[in-house]
Design a protein around this motif. Structure first.
Motif, PDB file in Angstrom:
ATOM      1  N   ASN A 155     -23.691 -25.497 -28.816  1.00 22.18           N
ATOM      2  CA  ASN A 155     -22.734 -26.100 -27.874  1.00 22.18           C
ATOM      3  C   ASN A 155     -23.007 -25.658 -26.439  1.00 22.18           C
ATOM      4  N   SER A 156     -23.389 -24.402 -26.278  1.00 22.50           N
ATOM      5  CA  SER A 156     -23.708 -23.898 -24.940  1.00 22.50           C
ATOM      6  C   SER A 156     -24.894 -24.666 -24.358  1.00 22.50           C
ATOM      7  N   TYR A 157     -25.882 -24.930 -25.214  1.00 22.10           N
ATOM      8  CA  TYR A 157     -27.058 -25.688 -24.750  1.00 22.10           C
ATOM      9  C   TYR A 157     -26.686 -27.142 -24.468  1.00 22.10           C
ATOM     10  N   LEU A 158     -25.948 -27.775 -25.376  1.00 24.77           N
ATOM     11  CA  LEU A 158     -25.605 -29.195 -25.224  1.00 24.77           C
ATOM     12  C   LEU A 158     -24.654 -29.432 -24.054  1.00 24.77           C
ATOM     13  N   ASN A 159     -23.695 -28.524 -23.858  1.00 24.31           N
ATOM     14  CA  ASN A 159     -22.686 -28.723 -22.807  1.00 24.31           C
ATOM     15  C   ASN A 159     -23.140 -28.302 -21.417  1.00 24.31           C
ATOM     16  N   SER A 160     -23.998 -27.279 -21.344  1.00 27.55           N
ATOM     17  CA  SER A 160     -24.387 -26.802 -20.005  1.00 27.55           C
ATOM     18  C   SER A 160     -25.891 -26.601 -19.849  1.00 27.55           C
ATOM     19  N   ASN A 161     -26.667 -27.156 -20.784  1.00 26.19           N
ATOM     20  CA  ASN A 161     -28.134 -27.065 -20.716  1.00 26.19           C
ATOM     21  C   ASN A 161     -28.605 -25.610 -20.574  1.00 26.19           C
ATOM     22  N   ASP A 162     -27.924 -24.714 -21.277  1.00 28.25           N
ATOM     23  CA  ASP A 162     -28.241 -23.286 -21.238  1.00 28.25           C
ATOM     24  C   ASP A 162     -29.533 -23.044 -22.035  1.00 28.25           C
ATOM     25  N   THR A 163     -30.640 -22.840 -21.308  1.00 19.11           N
ATOM     26  CA  THR A 163     -31.952 -22.695 -21.966  1.00 19.11           C
ATOM     27  C   THR A 163     -32.047 -21.391 -22.759  1.00 19.11           C
ATOM     28  N   ILE A 164     -31.318 -20.367 -22.344  1.00 14.32           N
ATOM     29  CA  ILE A 164     -31.321 -19.107 -23.090  1.00 14.32           C
ATOM     30  C   ILE A 164     -30.698 -19.335 -24.465  1.00 14.32           C
ATOM     31  N   ALA A 165     -29.555 -20.045 -24.486  1.00 14.87           N
ATOM     32  CA  ALA A 165     -28.898 -20.348 -25.760  1.00 14.87           C
ATOM     33  C   ALA A 165     -29.820 -21.156 -26.659  1.00 14.87           C
ATOM     34  N   LYS A 166     -30.594 -22.059 -26.075  1.00 15.47           N
ATOM     35  CA  LYS A 166     -31.536 -22.888 -26.848  1.00 15.47           C
ATOM     36  C   LYS A 166     -32.624 -22.015 -27.469  1.00 15.47           C
ATOM     37  N   ASN A 182     -38.360 -12.020 -37.725  1.00 15.38           N
ATOM     38  CA  ASN A 182     -37.533 -11.506 -36.632  1.00 15.38           C
ATOM     39  C   ASN A 182     -38.003 -12.094 -35.309  1.00 15.38           C
ATOM     40  N   PHE A 183     -37.160 -11.959 -34.319  1.00 12.95           N
ATOM     41  CA  PHE A 183     -37.565 -12.350 -32.971  1.00 12.95           C
ATOM     42  C   PHE A 183     -36.727 -11.593 -31.958  1.00 12.95           C
ATOM     43  N   SER A 184     -37.259 -11.494 -30.739  1.00 13.27           N
ATOM     44  CA  SER A 184     -36.519 -10.814 -29.676  1.00 13.27           C
ATOM     45  C   SER A 184     -36.814 -11.490 -28.349  1.00 13.27           C
ATOM     46  N   MET A 185     -35.903 -11.314 -27.422  1.00 14.55           N
ATOM     47  CA  MET A 185     -36.104 -11.849 -26.067  1.00 14.55           C
ATOM     48  C   MET A 185     -35.197 -11.110 -25.093  1.00 14.55           C
ATOM     49  N   GLU A 186     -35.706 -10.994 -23.862  1.00 17.86           N
ATOM     50  CA  GLU A 186     -34.899 -10.437 -22.775  1.00 17.86           C
ATOM     51  C   GLU A 186     -34.247 -11.604 -22.054  1.00 17.86           C
ATOM     52  N   TYR A 187     -33.019 -11.402 -21.589  1.00 12.60           N
ATOM     53  CA  TYR A 187     -32.353 -12.483 -20.851  1.00 12.60           C
ATOM     54  C   TYR A 187     -31.379 -11.895 -19.833  1.00 12.60           C
ATOM     55  N   PRO A 188     -31.195 -12.617 -18.710  1.00 13.30           N
ATOM     56  CA  PRO A 188     -30.219 -12.169 -17.718  1.00 13.30           C
ATOM     57  C   PRO A 188     -28.816 -12.621 -18.125  1.00 13.30           C
ATOM     58  N   VAL A 197     -32.420 -18.823 -28.205  1.00 15.95           N
ATOM     59  CA  VAL A 197     -31.795 -18.016 -29.255  1.00 15.95           C
ATOM     60  C   VAL A 197     -31.600 -18.873 -30.508  1.00 15.95           C
ATOM     61  N   LEU A 198     -31.075 -20.085 -30.312  1.00 15.53           N
ATOM     62  CA  LEU A 198     -30.859 -21.004 -31.434  1.00 15.53           C
ATOM     63  C   LEU A 198     -32.167 -21.285 -32.175  1.00 15.53           C
ATOM     64  N   ASP A 199     -33.213 -21.585 -31.413  1.00 14.47           N
ATOM     65  CA  ASP A 199     -34.523 -21.868 -32.027  1.00 14.47           C
ATOM     66  C   ASP A 199     -35.036 -20.664 -32.810  1.00 14.47           C
ATOM     67  N   GLY A 200     -34.905 -19.476 -32.228  1.00 16.45           N
ATOM     68  CA  GLY A 200     -35.363 -18.255 -32.898  1.00 16.45           C
ATOM     69  C   GLY A 200     -34.604 -17.998 -34.183  1.00 16.45           C
ATOM     70  N   LEU A 201     -33.272 -18.144 -34.141  1.00 16.82           N
ATOM     71  CA  LEU A 201     -32.458 -17.912 -35.336  1.00 16.82           C
ATOM     72  C   LEU A 201     -32.764 -18.936 -36.426  1.00 16.82           C
ATOM     73  N   GLU A 202     -32.935 -20.188 -36.022  1.00 22.44           N
ATOM     74  CA  GLU A 202     -33.257 -21.231 -37.008  1.00 22.44           C
ATOM     75  C   GLU A 202     -34.610 -20.958 -37.671  1.00 22.44           C
ATOM     76  N   LYS A 203     -35.574 -20.453 -36.913  1.00 20.35           N
ATOM     77  CA  LYS A 203     -36.879 -20.106 -37.505  1.00 20.35           C
ATOM     78  C   LYS A 203     -36.728 -18.970 -38.521  1.00 20.35           C
ATOM     79  N   VAL A 220     -22.133 -21.851 -31.508  1.00 19.92           N
ATOM     80  CA  VAL A 220     -21.863 -21.379 -30.135  1.00 19.92           C
ATOM     81  C   VAL A 220     -23.098 -21.608 -29.268  1.00 19.92           C
ATOM     82  N   CYS A 221     -24.281 -21.232 -29.777  1.00 21.01           N
ATOM     83  CA  CYS A 221     -25.533 -21.424 -29.031  1.00 21.01           C
ATOM     84  C   CYS A 221     -25.804 -22.913 -28.817  1.00 21.01           C
TER      85      CYS A 221
END
Length: 197
Positions: free
Chosen positions: A58-69, A85-91, A71-77, A55-56
């Motif tokens: 596809n969201s990044y690839l289809n709409s260049n959603d940097t937040i999804a990217k 663990n990792f955390s981030m604030e997002y709108p 999240v994806l990077d954090g989860l992959e790490k 989901v993250c």
């Protein structure tokens, strides 16, 4: 495991558990309720089995959603055992509502599973933004007052210089008058001596 999920269901944060490949194996009651509130046709069972990483991605690839990217990077790490663990604030704004969330993800100890939570932090963010705006307005007022004080200081400085110049001119005149008085006194004395002689 069921008792663990029951504990998660009692929490107010939106929580999901991902298996070792990123597939959602459980969402708590709060997450399920949130999804149902957004789309009445979506039910909890439709979410379980979805690959959260896909989901993250596809969201990044289809709409260049940097937040999804991010999240994806954090989860992959986390999956690659680079971090625990990792955390981030997002709108997460809609045309009518401004919302902010805190995403937190952590590897479940001794497993390759991840527990993921989304916490609504809108109230805290709005309070912080209001405080920043208040501070900004206060700083502008202070800046304007400072400019006024500087202007007054400059005006006062000019007035003092003017007074000192006038005072100096008066002192010079006073000295001239005194010198004239001394001369006149000397002349009167001389005149008296001449008359008496």
């Amino acid at each position: 495991e069921i008792s663990d999920f029951a504990i998660l269901d009692s929490l107010n944060e939106e929580i999901a558990v991902l298996d070792e490949s990123g597939i959602i194996v459980h969402i708590n009651h709060t997450w399920g309720q949130s999804i149902h509130n957004m789309d009445r046709n979506l039910i909890r069972e439709n979410i379980i089995g979805i690959n959260y990483l896909d989901v993250c991605r596809n969201s990044y690839l289809n709409s260049n959603d940097t937040i999804a990217k991010k999240v994806l990077d954090g989860l992959e790490k986390i999956y690659n055992l680079e971090i625990n663990n990792f955390s981030m604030e997002y709108p997460c704004h809609t045309p009518k509502i401004q919302q902010w969330y805190l995403l937190q993800a952590a590897r479940i100890q001794n497993t390759k599973r991840i527990i993921l939570s989304h916490t609504d932090i809108t109230e805290q963010i709005l309070t912080t933004l209001k405080e920043k705006e208040k501070t900004k307005r206060l700083e502008k007022r202070i800046e304007r007052k400072s400019e006024t004080v500087e202007s007054l200081k400059s005006s006062l400085h000019r007035k003092m210089i003017e007074i000192i110049r006038k005072d100096s001119a008066l002192l010079e005149k006073e000295d001239e008058v005194y010198q004239a008085f001394l001369k006149e006194r000397d002349l009167i004395e001389l005149k008296k001596k001449l008359i008496s002689t």
